[in-house]
Structure formats: structure tokens, C-alpha cells
Motif scaffolding. Structure first.
Motif, PDB file in Angstrom:
ATOM      1  N   LEU A  71      10.363   9.332  -2.136  1.00  0.00           N
ATOM      2  CA  LEU A  71       9.182   8.528  -2.471  1.00  0.00           C
ATOM      3  C   LEU A  71       8.358   8.352  -1.199  1.00  0.00           C
ATOM      4  CD1 LEU A  71       7.581   6.851  -4.525  1.00  0.00           C
ATOM      5  CD2 LEU A  71       8.936   4.861  -3.824  1.00  0.00           C
ATOM      6  N   ILE A  72       7.174   8.963  -1.205  1.00  0.00           N
ATOM      7  CA  ILE A  72       6.270   8.852  -0.042  1.00  0.00           C
ATOM      8  C   ILE A  72       5.138   7.908  -0.432  1.00  0.00           C
ATOM      9  CG2 ILE A  72       4.719  10.098   1.516  1.00  0.00           C
ATOM     10  CD1 ILE A  72       6.249  12.673   0.759  1.00  0.00           C
ATOM     11  N   VAL A  73       5.033   6.767   0.253  1.00  0.00           N
ATOM     12  CA  VAL A  73       3.885   5.903  -0.019  1.00  0.00           C
ATOM     13  C   VAL A  73       2.823   6.163   1.046  1.00  0.00           C
ATOM     14  CG1 VAL A  73       5.089   4.113  -1.340  1.00  0.00           C
ATOM     15  CG2 VAL A  73       4.901   3.870   1.113  1.00  0.00           C
ATOM     16  N   ASP A  74       1.653   6.494   0.564  1.00  0.00           N
ATOM     17  CA  ASP A  74       0.522   6.712   1.456  1.00  0.00           C
ATOM     18  C   ASP A  74      -0.169   5.366   1.630  1.00  0.00           C
ATOM     19  OD1 ASP A  74      -1.879   7.211   2.642  1.00  0.00           O
ATOM     20  OD2 ASP A  74      -2.376   8.974   1.435  1.00  0.00           O
ATOM     21  N   GLU A  75       0.114   4.719   2.762  1.00  0.00           N
ATOM     22  CA  GLU A  75      -0.468   3.397   3.044  1.00  0.00           C
ATOM     23  C   GLU A  75      -1.514   3.498   4.151  1.00  0.00           C
ATOM     24  OE1 GLU A  75       0.829  -0.127   2.267  1.00  0.00           O
ATOM     25  OE2 GLU A  75       2.749   0.300   1.292  1.00  0.00           O
ATOM     26  N   ILE A  76      -2.154   4.663   4.193  1.00  0.00           N
ATOM     27  CA  ILE A  76      -3.184   4.849   5.215  1.00  0.00           C
ATOM     28  C   ILE A  76      -4.335   3.868   4.991  1.00  0.00           C
ATOM     29  CG2 ILE A  76      -4.945   6.565   5.900  1.00  0.00           C
ATOM     30  CD1 ILE A  76      -2.537   8.616   5.590  1.00  0.00           C
ATOM     31  N   TYR A  77      -4.620   3.574   3.738  1.00  0.00           N
ATOM     32  CA  TYR A  77      -5.663   2.601   3.414  1.00  0.00           C
ATOM     33  C   TYR A  77      -5.060   1.199   3.258  1.00  0.00           C
ATOM     34  CZ  TYR A  77     -10.235   1.322   1.372  1.00  0.00           C
ATOM     35  OH  TYR A  77     -11.472   0.782   1.145  1.00  0.00           O
ATOM     36  N   THR A  78      -3.965   1.121   2.491  1.00  0.00           N
ATOM     37  CA  THR A  78      -3.439  -0.202   2.112  1.00  0.00           C
ATOM     38  C   THR A  78      -2.619  -0.873   3.210  1.00  0.00           C
ATOM     39  OG1 THR A  78      -1.531   0.937   1.153  1.00  0.00           O
ATOM     40  CG2 THR A  78      -3.287   0.341  -0.367  1.00  0.00           C
ATOM     41  N   GLY A  79      -2.162  -0.087   4.191  1.00  0.00           N
ATOM     42  CA  GLY A  79      -1.222  -0.603   5.177  1.00  0.00           C
ATOM     43  C   GLY A  79      -1.834  -1.623   6.116  1.00  0.00           C
ATOM     44  N   ASP A 124      10.894   6.104   0.969  1.00  0.00           N
ATOM     45  CA  ASP A 124      11.634   6.958   1.909  1.00  0.00           C
ATOM     46  C   ASP A 124      10.773   7.245   3.131  1.00  0.00           C
ATOM     47  OD1 ASP A 124      14.078   7.428   0.369  1.00  0.00           O
ATOM     48  OD2 ASP A 124      12.676   8.296  -1.072  1.00  0.00           O
ATOM     49  N   ILE A 125       9.460   7.356   2.876  1.00  0.00           N
ATOM     50  CA  ILE A 125       8.517   7.622   3.972  1.00  0.00           C
ATOM     51  C   ILE A 125       7.266   6.795   3.718  1.00  0.00           C
ATOM     52  CG2 ILE A 125       7.070   9.384   5.089  1.00  0.00           C
ATOM     53  CD1 ILE A 125       9.070  11.480   4.354  1.00  0.00           C
TER      54      ILE A 125
END
Ligand SMILES: Cc1ncc(COP(=O)(O)O)c(C=O)c1O
Length: 427
Positions: free
Chosen positions: A240-248, A266-267
Motif C-alpha cells: 500500500l503506497i500512500v501518495d501524501e505529496i499533497y496531503t502530507g 507500506d510506503i
């Protein structure tokens, strides 16, 4: 500080620069029109000044980068100090200590803080590089090349991210150059059965998801969605890769958006606000998973000239120092609630949902609104805005966290007046 209202925007300096740029920059990069863009000259807090000296209120955080305010003193100070000491290192050969410190800090704020062991990072420059490092990791760790992504998701414009699944606008012109690895599912619970079926077919190594769609229109999924993806990945052996480039980094009112649903990925991919203004991104994965990368034999299989840039690392450390203070998340929640109330109070026929979390908000415009015209009019009146979602039908708000009540009121009053006038002229 409230903007200045001038009707001659873009002014002569911006217009002249646009003409020069038209001659020397490739087409399809900067959008150039009679009423767009203005050329930024300096910025502080929530304000930006252009080449003609006009002052604007920035409701975009410059693509959600300037979360801690434009020109944040601690970040700028770190940049200046570092630039005078070591301007560039040899990222994967002879790195600086700052790279060590940043990787340690990222581990501490993610997997260690989540009670899930420790994390290891691959640093990059742009956000899409962090996502592509995550996709490579998934291939190494899960041994399966396929990727599931979601409709309305945006992960950047590199070939790997385009292949994983991207909005047709970005993907289609280059489709023939892309590997057939992406499987795009409906976002949210309606896509879950299809996601399960694709995972059951066996060749999927990663599920790549934005916890809240950013460019897709600030769509918050059902509370069950992210936990359900976590469970499916566990069941079928995908990452499971969460793309938190915006939300992080507190944008949604939690340090990381996945924390709203108690999900440990996982990432996690970070960028944008990580440095508050320097191209540095990070793919941070669970240590055991990242150890799928083989030991380097002297020549890394994934590298970049500017990897672990000392100036970027120094800025990221200064920014993370501030983001780690829980008071920031609390302030984002409080300011976000005020912003939502002010947006929800806009009384115009046909206006839709106010959605999002924290200071990552969207306002669904009445169906016939020309969002391009709205954005140009806002600019003339001193407000920098962007639109997201299908057809640009959702006004996007990702202001610096330093936005104050007066600025929120100013923006919402302006919007109400503009939308009422356009409704009156169309009816
Ligand atoms: C969620 C998300 N992922 C990835 C990217 C790509 O980042 P970059 O433009 O730095 O490559 C973006 C950019 O907007 C984004 O919002």
C-alpha cells in the motif's frame, strides 16, 4: 495582509515577461493569455508581490508547498546558512550529514511514530520521483509489476507515474511510450470490488492511492476506504503506497492524512511542503520492505545527481522541526473549520459541496461557471486561485497555514460577489 485591488493585472512588466517567455520556453508549459499570468517577484506569509509591485493573497500555497508561510524565517535561515557552507554534495557517493539526519527524522515521524518499526528513505527531487521510487520498491519487494491506482488520482508526469495510471490529459499524448502496468479503479468504496478482483488476478505488486484526491477535486473518500485497501493489500501481498505529496505534513489537520483513518501504509511519498520551497521529495518505506533493494556493489541501481541535496535537506529538517509540533495540526483544524464555514455561507444558486479536510478544501462551482474566467477575475482583484477536478469545476484552497480570519472573509466575500454577478448576468 489583504491584497491590493487593481484592474490592470497583469501589469506592463508581467505582460512584457509573458511575451519574452512565449519566444523562449516550449509551448504547453506556462499558460500564457491576455489576462494571465502575473510574474512573481517576492512572497511573505500569505502574500505574493508581482513584477509590477501588485500584492496578492495566495490561496494556493503555491501548489501546497508554502504551508508554513511564504518565506518562513526558520526555513529561509536554514537555506542561507547551508548555502554558505556546502552548496552541493555527492548524494549517493559522498553525502552530507544532513542526508543522514533527514532520513532519521523521516523514519521517526512516520513508522517509528506509528509504532510500526522504522522507516528507510529514498530521497528525490520532484514528487513524481518519490512515487516512482515507491513503484520500483514494490516491484522489488512484491515481485509483481502491476499497479492499481484510482480515477482522479494525480501522481506527477514521469513515465512511471503516467504508466501507473494518470488523468487522460497527461497520459494519452504519451500512451504509446508507456508500459502496460496500470489498472485504474473508481476512487472510494464503489471501486473496491473491482480492486479486489484485480488483486486476486495476481500480478499486482502495489496499490497507489492519494488518501484525499488533490488535483482530482479534493475528494475525501468514505471512512472505510483506506482501511479496506490496507486489508486487501495484506490479503493479496501487495504494497500500500500512500501518495501524501499533497496531503502530507499537516495539510489536512493531521501530520499525515492516512492517520485520519488509522492506516499504516507500506510506503509514504512526501514532497511539496517537505521543504516549503526546494525541490526535494522522499519515498519512506517500512525498513523490511525497503530492504528488498539489494546492497549497492558500488554502483547504485537508482540514483540522481541532486539526491539528498544538502540545502534541501537543511530546509526539510527546519520544516519538519515545525511540523512535528502538534499545535500546527490543531491550528490547521481550527482555521480549516472557519474557512469551511465561510465557504458554506456563500449563498449563490447552484453552488455545490464544500469538501476536504483541514486546509485542503474544495468548493464545487455552479455547473455553468467558467472557472478560468473566475480565476482570471480573482487575479485582477488580488486573489491567487486554482481550480481542480473534472473540467476545473472545483475551486481549490490550499493556503499557507498563516491565513487569518480577515483574509478568509475577504476571499469568501469576493467569491460570493463574483458568483452572484455571474448568476445575474446568465439568468
Ligand atoms: C498527490 C501528488 N502526487 C505527486 C505529485 C507530483 O509532484 P511533482 O509535481 O513535484 O512531481 C503531485 C503534484 O501536484 C501531487 O499532488
Amino acid at each position: 495582509m489583504l491584497p491590493e485591488i487593481r484592474t490592470t493585472i497583469p501589469g506592463p512588466a508581467s505582460r512584457a515577461l509573458a511575451e519574452r517567455l512565449r519566444a523562449c520556453e516550449s509551448r504547453n508549459v506556462t499558460y500564457l493569455a491576455d489576462d494571465f499570468p502575473v510574474f512573481w517577484q517576492r512572497a511573505q506569509g500569505t502574500n505574493v508581490w508581482d513584477a509590477d509591485g501588485n500584492r496578492f493573497l495566495d490561496l494556493t500555497g503555491a501548489f501546497a508547498v508554502a504551508s508554513l508561510g511564504h518565506g518562513n524565517p526558520a526555513i529561509t535561515g536554514a537555506l542561507i546558512d547551508q548555502a554558505g557552507t556546502l552548496l552541493h554534495g555527492m548524494g549517493d557517493v559522498h553525502p552530507s550529514e544532513l542526508k543522514v539526519q533527514l532520513c532519521e527524522r523521516l523514519s521517526a515521524l512516520t513508522f517509528e511514530r506509528w509504532g510500526a518499526g522504522s522507516g528507510k528513505s529514498v530521497l528525490g527531487c520532484s514528487g513524481f520521483e518519490a512515487v516512482e521510487a515507491a513503484l520500483k520498491t514494490a516491484h522489488l519487494a512484491a515481485g509483481k509489476p502491476g499497479i492499481i491506482s484510482f480515477c482522479g488520482g494525480y501522481h506527477g508526469t514521469g513515465y512511471g507515474t503516467l504508466a501507473a495510471g494518470a488523468m487522460p490529459r497527461f497520459r494519452d499524448p504519451f500512451a504509446k511510450q508507456l508500459a502496460e502496468i496500470g489498472n485504474v479503479m473508481p476512487f472510494g468504496m464503489p471501486g473496491l470490488e473491482q480492486t479486489r478482483a484485480a488483486l486476486a488476478n495476481g500480478e499486482i505488486g502495489a496499490v497507489l492511492v492519494e488518501p484525499i484526491l488533490g488535483r482530482g477535486g479534493k475528494v475525501v473518500p468514505e471512512a472505510e476506504f483506506l482501511p479496506a485497501l490496507r486489508a486487501l493489500c495484506d490479503e493479496f501481498g501487495a504494497l500500500l503506497i500512500v501518495d501524501e505529496i499533497y496531503t502530507g505534513l499537516n495539510r489536512t489537520g493531521k501530520l499525515f492524512a492516512c492517520e485520519h483513518w488509522g492506516v499504516v501504509p507500506d510506503i509514504i511519498c512526501l514532497g511539496k511542503a517537505l521543504t516549503g520551497g526546494f525541490p526535494l521529495s522522499a519515498c519512506v518505506g517500512k525498513a523490511e520492505i525497503m530492504d528488498a533493494w539489494p546492497q549497492s556493489d558500488g554502483e547504485a541501481i537508482h540514483t540522481a545527481t541532486f539526491l539528498g541535496h544538502p540545502v534541501g535537506c537543511a530546509m526539510a529538517l527546519a520544516s519538519l522541526e515545525q511540523h512535528a509540533d502538534p499545535a500546527i495540526a490543531d491550528a490547521v483544524v481550527a482555521t480549516g473549520e472557519k474557512f469551511v464555514s465561510a465557504l458554506a455561507a456563500i449563498d449563490v444558486p447552484g453552488i455545490g459541496d464544500v469538501r476536504g479536510l483541514g486546509l485542503m478544501l474544495g468548493l464545487e462551482l455552479p455547473a455553468d461557471t467558467d472557472s478560468g474566467a473566475l480565476i482570471a477575475a480573482a487575479l485582477r482583484d488580488g486573489i491567487i486561485l486554482l481550480a481542480d477536478g473534472p473540467g476545473g469545476g472545483v475551486l481549490a484552497f490550499a493556503p499557507p497555514f498563516t491565513i487569518c480570519d480577515e483574509e478568509i472573509a475577504f476571499a469568501c466575500d469576493w467569491l460570493q460577489e463574483y458568483l452572484r454577478a455571474s448568476f445575474a448576468s446568465s439568468s
